[in-house]
Write an enzyme that holds these catalytic residues in place. Structure first.
Site, PDB file in Angstrom:
ATOM      1  N   SER A 128      42.061  14.027  45.677  1.00  0.00           N
ATOM      2  CA  SER A 128      40.723  14.431  46.107  1.00  0.00           C
ATOM      3  C   SER A 128      40.183  15.554  45.246  1.00  0.00           C
ATOM      4  O   SER A 128      40.935  16.380  44.739  1.00  0.00           O
ATOM      5  CB  SER A 128      40.712  14.883  47.562  1.00  0.00           C
ATOM      6  N   LYS A 182      45.156  10.846  52.753  1.00  0.00           N
ATOM      7  CA  LYS A 182      43.909  10.927  51.969  1.00  0.00           C
ATOM      8  C   LYS A 182      42.753  10.293  52.743  1.00  0.00           C
ATOM      9  O   LYS A 182      41.637  10.790  52.750  1.00  0.00           O
ATOM     10  CB  LYS A 182      44.082  10.242  50.605  1.00  0.00           C
ATOM     11  N   HIS A 185      41.725  12.668  55.360  1.00  0.00           N
ATOM     12  CA  HIS A 185      40.972  13.721  54.658  1.00  0.00           C
ATOM     13  C   HIS A 185      39.507  13.298  54.511  1.00  0.00           C
ATOM     14  O   HIS A 185      38.588  14.058  54.811  1.00  0.00           O
ATOM     15  CB  HIS A 185      41.606  13.992  53.287  1.00  0.00           C
ATOM     16  N   ASN A 186      39.300  12.070  54.064  1.00  0.00           N
ATOM     17  CA  ASN A 186      37.928  11.595  53.878  1.00  0.00           C
ATOM     18  C   ASN A 186      37.200  11.465  55.211  1.00  0.00           C
ATOM     19  O   ASN A 186      35.998  11.742  55.297  1.00  0.00           O
ATOM     20  CB  ASN A 186      37.921  10.249  53.147  1.00  0.00           C
ATOM     21  N   GLU A 189      36.111  14.743  56.160  1.00  0.00           N
ATOM     22  CA  GLU A 189      34.979  15.076  55.267  1.00  0.00           C
ATOM     23  C   GLU A 189      33.666  14.496  55.838  1.00  0.00           C
ATOM     24  O   GLU A 189      32.641  15.181  55.876  1.00  0.00           O
ATOM     25  CB  GLU A 189      35.298  14.506  53.891  1.00  0.00           C
TER      26      GLU A 189
HETATM   27  P1  NDP Z   1      35.918   2.913  39.312  1.00  0.00           P
HETATM   28  O1  NDP Z   1      36.321   2.838  40.714  1.00  0.00           O
HETATM   29  O2  NDP Z   1      34.487   2.750  38.979  1.00  0.00           O
HETATM   30  O3  NDP Z   1      36.783   1.831  38.482  1.00  0.00           O
HETATM   31  C1  NDP Z   1      36.560   1.589  37.121  1.00  0.00           C
HETATM   32  C2  NDP Z   1      37.873   1.386  36.408  1.00  0.00           C
HETATM   33  O4  NDP Z   1      38.595   0.288  36.967  1.00  0.00           O
HETATM   34  C3  NDP Z   1      37.662   1.053  34.941  1.00  0.00           C
HETATM   35  O5  NDP Z   1      38.679   1.678  34.189  1.00  0.00           O
HETATM   36  C4  NDP Z   1      37.797  -0.460  34.930  1.00  0.00           C
HETATM   37  O6  NDP Z   1      38.163  -0.981  33.677  1.00  0.00           O
HETATM   38  C5  NDP Z   1      38.913  -0.641  35.924  1.00  0.00           C
HETATM   39  N1  NDP Z   1      39.012  -1.984  36.455  1.00  0.00           N
HETATM   40  C6  NDP Z   1      38.152  -2.595  37.311  1.00  0.00           C
HETATM   41  N2  NDP Z   1      38.575  -3.841  37.598  1.00  0.00           N
HETATM   42  C7  NDP Z   1      39.718  -4.041  36.882  1.00  0.00           C
HETATM   43  C8  NDP Z   1      40.629  -5.126  36.764  1.00  0.00           C
HETATM   44  N3  NDP Z   1      40.447  -6.269  37.443  1.00  0.00           N
HETATM   45  N4  NDP Z   1      41.684  -4.970  35.951  1.00  0.00           N
HETATM   46  C9  NDP Z   1      41.883  -3.816  35.282  1.00  0.00           C
HETATM   47  N5  NDP Z   1      41.066  -2.754  35.364  1.00  0.00           N
HETATM   48  C10 NDP Z   1      39.992  -2.871  36.155  1.00  0.00           C
HETATM   49  O7  NDP Z   1      36.444   4.279  38.637  1.00  0.00           O
HETATM   50  P2  NDP Z   1      36.560   5.777  39.214  1.00  0.00           P
HETATM   51  O8  NDP Z   1      37.126   6.556  38.084  1.00  0.00           O
HETATM   52  O9  NDP Z   1      35.315   6.240  39.856  1.00  0.00           O
HETATM   53  O10 NDP Z   1      37.647   5.684  40.362  1.00  0.00           O
HETATM   54  C11 NDP Z   1      38.958   5.221  40.145  1.00  0.00           C
HETATM   55  C12 NDP Z   1      39.710   5.228  41.440  1.00  0.00           C
HETATM   56  O11 NDP Z   1      39.764   6.552  41.943  1.00  0.00           O
HETATM   57  C13 NDP Z   1      39.085   4.383  42.548  1.00  0.00           C
HETATM   58  O12 NDP Z   1      40.108   3.781  43.285  1.00  0.00           O
HETATM   59  C14 NDP Z   1      38.358   5.406  43.391  1.00  0.00           C
HETATM   60  O13 NDP Z   1      38.197   4.977  44.723  1.00  0.00           O
HETATM   61  C15 NDP Z   1      39.292   6.591  43.280  1.00  0.00           C
HETATM   62  N6  NDP Z   1      38.705   7.906  43.489  1.00  0.00           N
HETATM   63  C16 NDP Z   1      37.478   8.204  42.998  1.00  0.00           C
HETATM   64  C17 NDP Z   1      36.911   9.447  43.196  1.00  0.00           C
HETATM   65  C18 NDP Z   1      35.579   9.764  42.613  1.00  0.00           C
HETATM   66  O14 NDP Z   1      35.082  10.867  42.881  1.00  0.00           O
HETATM   67  N7  NDP Z   1      34.997   8.882  41.816  1.00  0.00           N
HETATM   68  C19 NDP Z   1      37.620  10.491  43.944  1.00  0.00           C
HETATM   69  C20 NDP Z   1      38.929  10.119  44.352  1.00  0.00           C
HETATM   70  C21 NDP Z   1      39.420   8.861  44.146  1.00  0.00           C
HETATM   71  P3  NDP Z   1      37.016  -1.417  32.622  1.00  0.00           P
HETATM   72  O15 NDP Z   1      36.629  -0.154  31.914  1.00  0.00           O
HETATM   73  O16 NDP Z   1      37.710  -2.375  31.715  1.00  0.00           O
HETATM   74  O17 NDP Z   1      35.893  -2.020  33.383  1.00  0.00           O
END
Ligand code: NDP
Length: 472
Positions: A128, A182, A185-186, A189
């Protein structure tokens, strides 16, 4: 040289986690489904540390020292399964897959069990703090085996936020425990944000204050017992002026809150566990209500009072109501964690959860230190509300809290978070609840039986007959 750890999935979160690791002197293998993101990371931030970019999964795995630590940071759900399916066959016994995305804890349990059979450790980990947290120090909640924490913990503790040198990272418990915590936590939040929004609404509509004035009020609160990240950013948002119109920013934003799902997971899970997380549930429902544009439009003509400005101690009262309601929301969330811990045999230390939430995460707040102290003193505490500090805080707040709920009802200002928190408080402290009547009703229509206050056993009244009591 090989990498100590690898990150696959280099969108905002993964990229920043990888940079955080590299900035702490670790060699980090980096990989993404599409190579573009990997190249971009190394080009832009390569100077921050040592990255080993990999174009293929095979290269990535080959660049890791053993036991391999593979952090997955991709879109939660199918993408996570796809990445696990791609990497698991390339890994060897004792290697670790760390899912740092927002997975549902049930998925984590399933994945952990499947990978254990292949001799791999699967570590579902809550992270988080958003983008900034991932880069500068998030709160980290790893589940999985104790053994995996031994190999992984030092690295994670290294990059986590710190409070007086103590890392905001601790082994939560086996399999899905980290993702469960987690999720809660959300949920907390959501509740916290809803309560803050209600406080703002009351100060605006019943207090007659402008957003800029309310920003000042929140700034003041932030230096007191309510001091927290969410209060701090609330002041920032309320103080912000829309450049295009010159109006308060909050007045030009469409009033329909969105959600990604962890709040409703918390509530769904609480329903299964039978834990009353009413504060979190109201927050999820309030977002849903706000988003129901067509039903809101249809109902806009429903009669009710037009809010008018009330004087007196509203600002102070709202501070008290906010603090008391917030304590209730946290008490409910912690109870949910304890219930799940018992259900799944996770043995979660609630005091440690309060400790690792003190910084890095979105709900970081001064008063988490009091929660830590409460659970460290009494790990089996029935409810935070009965801890000395919280009992006194809520006891001292309750008159103001009641005034605020009354004002909201009289003025026709929705305050479901404050109201439900107060009802929970009164429900818990009640000597007798009308649940006795409910048992009577259940026995009447369904012969569901009831227990008596004066004798052991279960009983049933022959309602359709002579209404005598029989053993049930
Ligand atoms: P996203 O959730 O937008 O995911 C994008 C990433 O996932 C890219 O690297 C993409 O690769 C990859 N991806 C999607 N589909 C596939 C697939 N089928 N095979 C392989 N790779 C794939 O990214 P975030 O960085 O925002 O979040 C990542 C994780 O962290 C999520 O689970 C999210 O819920 C969690 N999280 C996010 C927070 C935030 O503030 N954003 C906070 C805490 C947790 P490509 O570039 O090739 O498309």
């Amino acid at each position: 040289a090989k990498a100590q750890i690898g990150v696959t999935g280099l969108a905002v979160m993964g990229r920043n986690l990888a940079r955080n690791l590299a900035r702490h002197g670790h060699t980090v293998a980096v990989h993404n489904r599409s190579y573009g993101r990997t190249k971009e990371l190394v080009e832009e931030f390569g100077h921050e540390g040592t990255f080993l970019p990999a174009e293929t999964a095979e290269q990535f795995v080959a660049s890791l020292e053993r036991p391999r630590r593979v952090v997955i940071m991709v879109k939660a759900g199918k993408a996570t399964d796809a990445v696990i399916d791609e990497f698991a066959p390339l890994l060897e016994e004792g290697d670790m897959i760390v899912d740092a995305g927002n997975a549902h804890f049930a998925d984590t349990r399933r994945r952990e069990a499947a990978l254990k059979e292949r001799g791999l450790h699967f570590v579902g980990t809550g992270v988080s703090g958003g983008e900034e947290g991932a880069l500068h120090g998030p709160a980290i909640m790893p589940g999985g085996s104790k053994e995996s924490y031994e190999a992984l913990g030092p690295l994670l503790e290294d990059i986590a936020a710190k409070v007086d040198g103590e890392p905001c990272c601790a082994h939560v418990g086996p399999d899905g425990a980290g993702h469960f915590v987690k999720m809660v936590h959300n949920g907390i939040e959501y509740a916290d944000m809803q309560l803050i929004a209600e406080a703002y609404d009351l100060l605006r509509q019943a207090g007659g204050h402008s957003p800029a004035e309310i920003a000042e009020v929140f700034r003041g609160w932030n230096s007191g017992r309510l001091g927290s990240y969410l209060i701090e950013i609330t002041a920032e948002v309320l103080g912000h002026t829309d450049a295009a119109t010159g109006q308060a920013f909050v007045d030009v934003v469409l009033d329909q809150a969105q959600q990604k799902g962890t709040g409703s997971w918390t509530v769904q899970t609480a329903l299964d566990l039978g834990v009353p997380v009413s504060g979190i549930a109201e927050a999820v429902f309030a977002r849903a209500l706000s988003g129901g544009a067509s039903v809101r439009e249809a109902a806009a003509g429903l009669p009710g009072p037009t809010p008018s400005v009330v004087g007196g101690s509203l600002v102070e009262d709202v501070e008290q109501a906010l603090f008391a309601s917030k304590i209730v929301a946290y008490a409910q969330g912690f109870q949910q964690i304890q219930a799940a811990s018992a259900e799944y045999g996770w043995d979660i230390d609630p005091g440690a959860m309060a400790r690792i939430w003190r910084d890095g995460c979105i709900i970081r707040a001064k008063f988490l230190e009091h929660i830590r102290v409460a659970y460290d003193k009494a790990p089996e505490l029935q409810s935070l509300l009965v801890d000395d500090y919280f009992l006194e805080a809520v006891g001292g707040a309750q008159e103001a809290w009641r005034r605020v709920v009354v004002t909201a009802a009289q003025q026709g200002i929705p305050a479901p978070g404050f109201a439900t928190a107060l009802a929970y408080y009164d429900g818990l402290r009640a000597k007798r609840l009308p649940a006795a009547l409910i048992q009577g009703q259940r026995d009447f229509f369904g012969a569901h039986t009831y227990r008596r206050t004066d004798r052991e056993g279960s009983f049933h009244v022959l309602w359709a007959g002579d209404r005598s009591e029989v053993e049930g």
